[in-house]
Design a protein around this motif. Sequence first.
Motif, mmCIF file in Angstrom:
data_model
loop_
_atom_site.group_PDB
_atom_site.id
_atom_site.type_symbol
_atom_site.label_atom_id
_atom_site.label_comp_id
_atom_site.label_asym_id
_atom_site.label_seq_id
_atom_site.Cartn_x
_atom_site.Cartn_y
_atom_site.Cartn_z
ATOM 1 N N VAL A 66 0.828 -1.220 0.000
ATOM 2 C CA VAL A 66 0.000 0.000 0.000
ATOM 3 C C VAL A 66 0.858 1.264 0.000
ATOM 4 C CG1 VAL A 66 -1.707 1.284 1.348
ATOM 5 C CG2 VAL A 66 -1.929 -1.185 1.113
ATOM 6 N N ARG A 67 2.023 1.203 0.610
ATOM 7 C CA ARG A 67 2.875 2.397 0.798
ATOM 8 C C ARG A 67 3.048 3.261 -0.456
ATOM 9 N NH1 ARG A 67 6.124 3.663 4.762
ATOM 10 N NH2 ARG A 67 6.296 1.537 5.573
ATOM 11 N N PRO A 68 3.361 2.687 -1.613
ATOM 12 C CA PRO A 68 3.634 3.543 -2.776
ATOM 13 C C PRO A 68 2.449 4.383 -3.250
ATOM 14 C CG PRO A 68 4.458 1.320 -3.149
ATOM 15 C CD PRO A 68 3.630 1.274 -1.914
ATOM 16 N N ILE A 69 1.250 3.986 -2.911
ATOM 17 C CA ILE A 69 0.100 4.776 -3.377
ATOM 18 C C ILE A 69 -0.600 5.519 -2.240
ATOM 19 C CG2 ILE A 69 -0.312 3.307 -5.378
ATOM 20 C CD1 ILE A 69 -2.761 2.237 -3.819
ATOM 21 N N ALA A 70 -0.086 5.409 -1.031
ATOM 22 C CA ALA A 70 -0.735 6.023 0.127
ATOM 23 C C ALA A 70 -0.637 7.545 0.127
ATOM 24 C CB ALA A 70 -0.148 5.466 1.421
ATOM 25 N N GLY A 71 0.426 8.062 -0.442
ATOM 26 C CA GLY A 71 0.592 9.516 -0.429
ATOM 27 C C GLY A 71 0.626 10.047 0.991
ATOM 28 N N ASP A 72 -0.187 11.068 1.271
ATOM 29 C CA ASP A 72 -0.236 11.682 2.596
ATOM 30 C C ASP A 72 -1.269 11.014 3.502
ATOM 31 O OD1 ASP A 72 1.720 13.520 1.893
ATOM 32 O OD2 ASP A 72 0.254 14.995 1.172
ATOM 33 N N ASP A 73 -1.948 9.993 3.006
ATOM 34 C CA ASP A 73 -2.957 9.306 3.805
ATOM 35 C C ASP A 73 -2.306 8.448 4.884
ATOM 36 O OD1 ASP A 73 -5.057 10.391 2.328
ATOM 37 O OD2 ASP A 73 -4.983 8.773 0.867
ATOM 38 N N ASP A 74 -3.068 8.098 5.892
ATOM 39 C CA ASP A 74 -2.600 7.258 6.988
ATOM 40 C C ASP A 74 -2.327 5.853 6.463
ATOM 41 O OD1 ASP A 74 -2.631 5.354 9.159
ATOM 42 O OD2 ASP A 74 -3.485 6.917 10.428
ATOM 43 N N LEU A 75 -1.066 5.470 6.394
ATOM 44 C CA LEU A 75 -0.664 4.198 5.805
ATOM 45 C C LEU A 75 -1.265 3.012 6.554
ATOM 46 C CD1 LEU A 75 0.989 2.617 3.738
ATOM 47 C CD2 LEU A 75 2.962 2.860 5.259
ATOM 48 N N GLY A 76 -1.208 3.023 7.862
ATOM 49 C CA GLY A 76 -1.749 1.924 8.649
ATOM 50 C C GLY A 76 -3.249 1.764 8.452
ATOM 51 N N LEU A 77 -3.964 2.876 8.470
ATOM 52 C CA LEU A 77 -5.413 2.837 8.290
ATOM 53 C C LEU A 77 -5.783 2.359 6.892
ATOM 54 C CD1 LEU A 77 -8.218 3.410 9.417
ATOM 55 C CD2 LEU A 77 -7.960 5.769 8.634
ATOM 56 N N LEU A 78 -5.072 2.855 5.897
ATOM 57 C CA LEU A 78 -5.330 2.425 4.527
ATOM 58 C C LEU A 78 -5.101 0.922 4.384
ATOM 59 C CD1 LEU A 78 -4.046 5.302 2.359
ATOM 60 C CD2 LEU A 78 -5.666 3.643 1.522
ATOM 61 N N THR A 79 -4.050 0.412 4.996
ATOM 62 C CA THR A 79 -3.741 -1.002 4.919
ATOM 63 C C THR A 79 -4.802 -1.829 5.636
ATOM 64 O OG1 THR A 79 -1.382 -0.464 4.835
ATOM 65 C CG2 THR A 79 -1.969 -2.731 5.379
ATOM 66 N N GLU A 80 -5.225 -1.379 6.803
ATOM 67 C CA GLU A 80 -6.258 -2.102 7.549
ATOM 68 C C GLU A 80 -7.569 -2.177 6.807
ATOM 69 O OE1 GLU A 80 -6.901 -1.127 11.657
ATOM 70 O OE2 GLU A 80 -4.782 -0.657 11.910
ATOM 71 N N THR A 81 -7.874 -1.158 6.037
ATOM 72 C CA THR A 81 -9.167 -1.126 5.339
ATOM 73 C C THR A 81 -9.072 -1.647 3.904
ATOM 74 O OG1 THR A 81 -8.803 1.205 4.757
ATOM 75 C CG2 THR A 81 -10.087 0.746 6.745
ATOM 76 N N LEU A 82 -7.928 -2.186 3.545
ATOM 77 C CA LEU A 82 -7.770 -2.779 2.228
ATOM 78 C C LEU A 82 -8.801 -3.860 2.060
ATOM 79 C CD1 LEU A 82 -6.205 -3.261 -0.443
ATOM 80 C CD2 LEU A 82 -4.804 -4.869 0.845
#
Length: 82
Positions: A66-82
Amino acid sequence: MLTSVRWNRWRLRSALAAIADAYSSFAERRPALYDAIFSQHVDLPFATPEAPAALQAAFGELLEAVRPIAGDDDLGLLTETL
């Protein structure tokens, strides 16, 4: 150069979509097991140093996808909601 950047973003998004598709396919093929893994209450600590190493490693792999497309978003939260 811009074409290269667009191509790399497309590849990253495609890889992430493939991961999400794998989860969906697993859920369709093995619904009871998917439910047990992702929905049932367990006494495992998550998102803490006390989490088992295998759990941390697995989440770390998803996090890096997820990291390369997360930008300024919360990386952990984005990953959890994948």
